[in-house]
Write a protein that holds these residues in place. Structure first.
Motif, mmCIF file in Angstrom:
data_model
loop_
_atom_site.group_PDB
_atom_site.id
_atom_site.type_symbol
_atom_site.label_atom_id
_atom_site.label_comp_id
_atom_site.label_asym_id
_atom_site.label_seq_id
_atom_site.Cartn_x
_atom_site.Cartn_y
_atom_site.Cartn_z
ATOM 1 N N ALA A 50 0.816 -1.219 0.000
ATOM 2 C CA ALA A 50 0.000 0.000 0.000
ATOM 3 C C ALA A 50 0.851 1.271 0.000
ATOM 4 O O ALA A 50 0.313 2.382 -0.004
ATOM 5 C CB ALA A 50 -0.928 -0.007 1.207
ATOM 6 N N GLY A 51 2.195 1.120 0.055
ATOM 7 C CA GLY A 51 3.070 2.281 -0.057
ATOM 8 C C GLY A 51 3.910 2.607 1.153
ATOM 9 O O GLY A 51 4.707 3.546 1.120
ATOM 10 N N MET A 52 3.750 1.856 2.243
ATOM 11 C CA MET A 52 4.570 2.118 3.421
ATOM 12 C C MET A 52 6.018 1.698 3.149
ATOM 13 O O MET A 52 6.268 0.638 2.561
ATOM 14 C CB MET A 52 4.021 1.357 4.635
ATOM 15 N N THR A 53 6.959 2.519 3.572
ATOM 16 C CA THR A 53 8.377 2.197 3.425
ATOM 17 C C THR A 53 8.831 1.393 4.637
ATOM 18 O O THR A 53 8.737 1.860 5.767
ATOM 19 C CB THR A 53 9.226 3.475 3.307
ATOM 20 N N ILE A 54 9.292 0.172 4.397
ATOM 21 C CA ILE A 54 9.728 -0.728 5.464
ATOM 22 C C ILE A 54 11.256 -0.722 5.511
ATOM 23 O O ILE A 54 11.910 -0.994 4.501
ATOM 24 C CB ILE A 54 9.237 -2.168 5.229
ATOM 25 N N ILE A 55 11.813 -0.399 6.663
ATOM 26 C CA ILE A 55 13.266 -0.338 6.809
ATOM 27 C C ILE A 55 13.711 -1.296 7.901
ATOM 28 O O ILE A 55 13.241 -1.211 9.039
ATOM 29 C CB ILE A 55 13.749 1.089 7.160
ATOM 30 N N GLU A 56 14.602 -2.220 7.557
ATOM 31 C CA GLU A 56 15.190 -3.101 8.556
ATOM 32 C C GLU A 56 16.316 -2.352 9.268
ATOM 33 O O GLU A 56 17.060 -1.606 8.634
ATOM 34 C CB GLU A 56 15.732 -4.373 7.907
ATOM 35 N N PRO A 57 16.453 -2.526 10.571
ATOM 36 C CA PRO A 57 17.472 -1.772 11.316
ATOM 37 C C PRO A 57 18.883 -2.237 10.982
ATOM 38 O O PRO A 57 19.121 -3.419 10.725
ATOM 39 C CB PRO A 57 17.139 -2.071 12.779
ATOM 40 N N LYS A 58 19.793 -1.305 10.993
ATOM 41 C CA LYS A 58 21.200 -1.643 10.799
ATOM 42 C C LYS A 58 21.722 -2.353 12.047
ATOM 43 O O LYS A 58 21.297 -2.042 13.165
ATOM 44 C CB LYS A 58 22.008 -0.368 10.561
ATOM 45 N N PRO A 59 22.639 -3.304 11.891
ATOM 46 C CA PRO A 59 23.204 -3.987 13.065
ATOM 47 C C PRO A 59 23.780 -3.016 14.086
ATOM 48 O O PRO A 59 23.645 -3.231 15.296
ATOM 49 C CB PRO A 59 24.292 -4.876 12.452
ATOM 50 N N GLU A 60 24.396 -1.942 13.594
ATOM 51 C CA GLU A 60 24.975 -0.977 14.536
ATOM 52 C C GLU A 60 23.898 -0.240 15.335
ATOM 53 O O GLU A 60 24.135 0.170 16.478
ATOM 54 C CB GLU A 60 25.874 0.035 13.813
#
Length: 327
Positions: free
Chosen positions: A280-290
């Motif tokens: 539907a247009g949501m931007t999904i961001i996985e967290p950086k390990p740091e």
């Protein structure tokens, strides 16, 4: 004479039943905090009551949905302990059993495997804490990880600074404050208007939780695992101990199996909702390990401070959990 003989026979029957250890049928009143019958949690509780009727000798449970009895969400454990109800699912029990909040501490638990280890370490403390309320702890199911949804662009923890984030617990508030944000407490019904008017800039919830209803106001999902929420399944201790041993064992088995299924259903729905929200247009961001390492390091002192203020038992429980997690 006939009436006297009938009374004598009845008395002899009751004495024989008592001597043989038979137990009268128990019809329990059950309750769940959720008022929505289609949720995985309520469906699971309904399966429990159906199986109890089919698989036990002397027990039935009549389940009531949230708000259908005069019980505040924060009073469910107390209502069970007082015997007003016999059996319940309680998401809001931490006021009555504060030690249980260890499993809610931010960044302490970061994945399903860690949850299982931490929960196993905490189970004796949960059993003892509920027992002090006249309640038997039978098990628990958990919701998916609480992650960050925002109306502003976010791809790192630093982006939280100067933003207002709706939280549902002091523990979540501590996380937001650790990275320069302002935690705001609102009821679920207030969230859409607050997002629309800019009263808040984001929320901590799950894709299969609040984001199901609020996704149109939320453009970004930063999937840092802040913490977990979980619901205890409990029974009045006197009522539980009045059951025969076979029914107690059967009830415990049913609760164990069905709470696992509830947790799994939430995880399946979480993945489906995340994909739907992305479509539907949501931007999904996985967290950086740091960022994960940075968040855990920032909150570790909060865990210790929280436990120290709560008392020696909490400190010991936290140490047991940290040991189980290898931290």
């Amino acid at each position: 004479m006939k009436n006297i003989k009938h009374t004598l026979v009845s008395s002899l029957f009751l004495m024989g039943a008592a001597a043989s250890g038979s137990v009268q049928a128990a019809d329990w009143t059950g309750y769940t905090y959720s008022a929505v019958s289609t949720t995985a949690a309520v469906k699971g509780m309904e399966r429990i009551t159906d199986r109890v009727e089919a698989e036990t000798d002397n027990l039935t449970i009549t389940l009531h949905l949230g708000k259908t009895l005069q019980i505040a969400s924060s009073d469910i454990t107390q209502a069970v302990g007082d015997g007003f109800i016999d059996f319940a699912a309680d998401l809001f029990f931490s006021g009555n059993v504060p030690i249980a909040r260890i499993l809610n501490l931010p960044l302490l638990i970061q994945n399903d495997e860690q949850w299982d280890k931490a929960y196993a370490a905490m189970t004796p403390y949960l059993e003892e804490g509920f027992a002090e309320q006249g309640v038997t702890f039978l098990g628990a199911y958990r919701y998916p990880q609480q992650v960050i949804f925002t109306s502003f662009e976010m791809d790192s923890l630093d982006d939280l600074e100067n933003h207002k984030i709706r939280v549902t617990s002091p523990e979540q508030g501590a996380f937001v404050e650790a990275f320069g944000g302002s935690p705001i407490t609102l009821s679920g019904s207030e969230v859409p208007t607050a997002l629309e008017r800019g009263v808040i800039d984001g929320v901590l919830t799950a894709s299969a939780g609040g984001a199901k209803n609020w996704h149109e106001f939320l453009d970004y999902n930063y999937r840092l695992p802040v913490n977990y929420a979980y619901s205890a399944v409990i029974a009045n201790t006197d009522a539980y101990e009045s059951l025969n041993e076979a029914d107690r064992e059967t009830l415990a088995t049913i609760v164990n199996e069905e709470t696992s299924k509830i947790t799994e259903a939430f995880l399946v729905d979480e993945q489906a909702q995340k994909e739907s929200q992305a479509d539907a247009g949501m931007t999904i961001i996985e967290p950086k390990p740091e960022d994960l390492a940075k968040a855990q390091e920032a909150l570790a002192s909060f865990w210790q401070e929280w436990a120290r203020e709560a008392g020696p038992e909490h400190e010991q429980a936290l140490q047991d959990v940290l040991k189980a997690l290898g931290k």
